[in-house]
Every structure is written in C-alpha cells, then in structure tokens.
Design an enzyme around this catalytic site. Structure first.
Site, short mmCIF file in Angstrom:
data_model
loop_
_atom_site.label_atom_id
_atom_site.label_comp_id
_atom_site.label_asym_id
_atom_site.label_seq_id
_atom_site.Cartn_x
_atom_site.Cartn_y
_atom_site.Cartn_z
CB ILE A 1 -0.96 0.01 1.20
CG1 ILE A 1 -1.93 -1.17 1.12
CG2 ILE A 1 -1.75 1.32 1.23
CD1 ILE A 1 -2.94 -1.23 2.25
CG HIS A 2 2.31 2.40 -3.67
ND1 HIS A 2 1.93 3.20 -4.71
CD2 HIS A 2 2.08 1.12 -4.08
CE1 HIS A 2 1.51 2.46 -5.71
NE2 HIS A 2 1.58 1.18 -5.36
CB ALA A 3 1.44 7.82 -2.36
#
Length: 85
Positions: free
Chosen positions: A14-16
């Site tokens: 889960i990144h930006a």
C-alpha cells in the site's frame, strides 16, 4: 459489522496512489471502515494512517466496515482492493 481479509499482491504494497484511492472510496460511505495490519489499525479515510501501517507485498490485512451501509462498504472495498492491489 462486516469484515474480510485480503492478501496484498502489489509488489510495493500500500503506497501513496492506492492509499489515496482507498481514502476517496471510504469517504463515500457512512460506515466507519478500518484496516488492520500487524496489530495496528487505521481509519480508511486517513491517508497518513494507511501509509503508517507499512503494508508490504504478501501482507494480509483485515478490513472492517461498521455502520448503516456496512455490507455495501465492505463489498466495494473488496472490489477496489482487488483492482488496485
């Protein structure tokens, strides 16, 4: 309360970008949506909380929706996670 588990397939976790899309989707529901990973829980409407969970590839998260539209919220979050991660 509706909940489900989901294993992250995205190589980055889960990144930006996906976190922002999760926040946008979660804000559409009256129910409170939370995501839990490694003993930490984040409100799905708070970007920095989601990023702070440190969810990586292969991690399993628990998503919980509680409120008047919890069934729809949980179903839509599952679809979103499958599309994003």
């Amino acid at each position: 309360m509706k909940s489900f588990s989901y294993q992250i397939a995205d190589p980055i976790g889960i990144h930006a970008r996906p976190a922002g899309q999760i926040v946008t989707a979660a804000k559409k529901f009256q129910s409170k949506i939370t995501i839990t990973h490694a003993g930490k829980t984040a409100d799905a409407t708070r970007l920095m909380s989601l990023m702070g969970l440190g969810v990586r590839h292969g991690s399993t998260i628990a998503v919980t929706a509680e409120g008047p539209d919890e069934a729809e919220a949980a179903a839509q979050m599952l679809i979103l996670l499958q599309e994003l991660l």
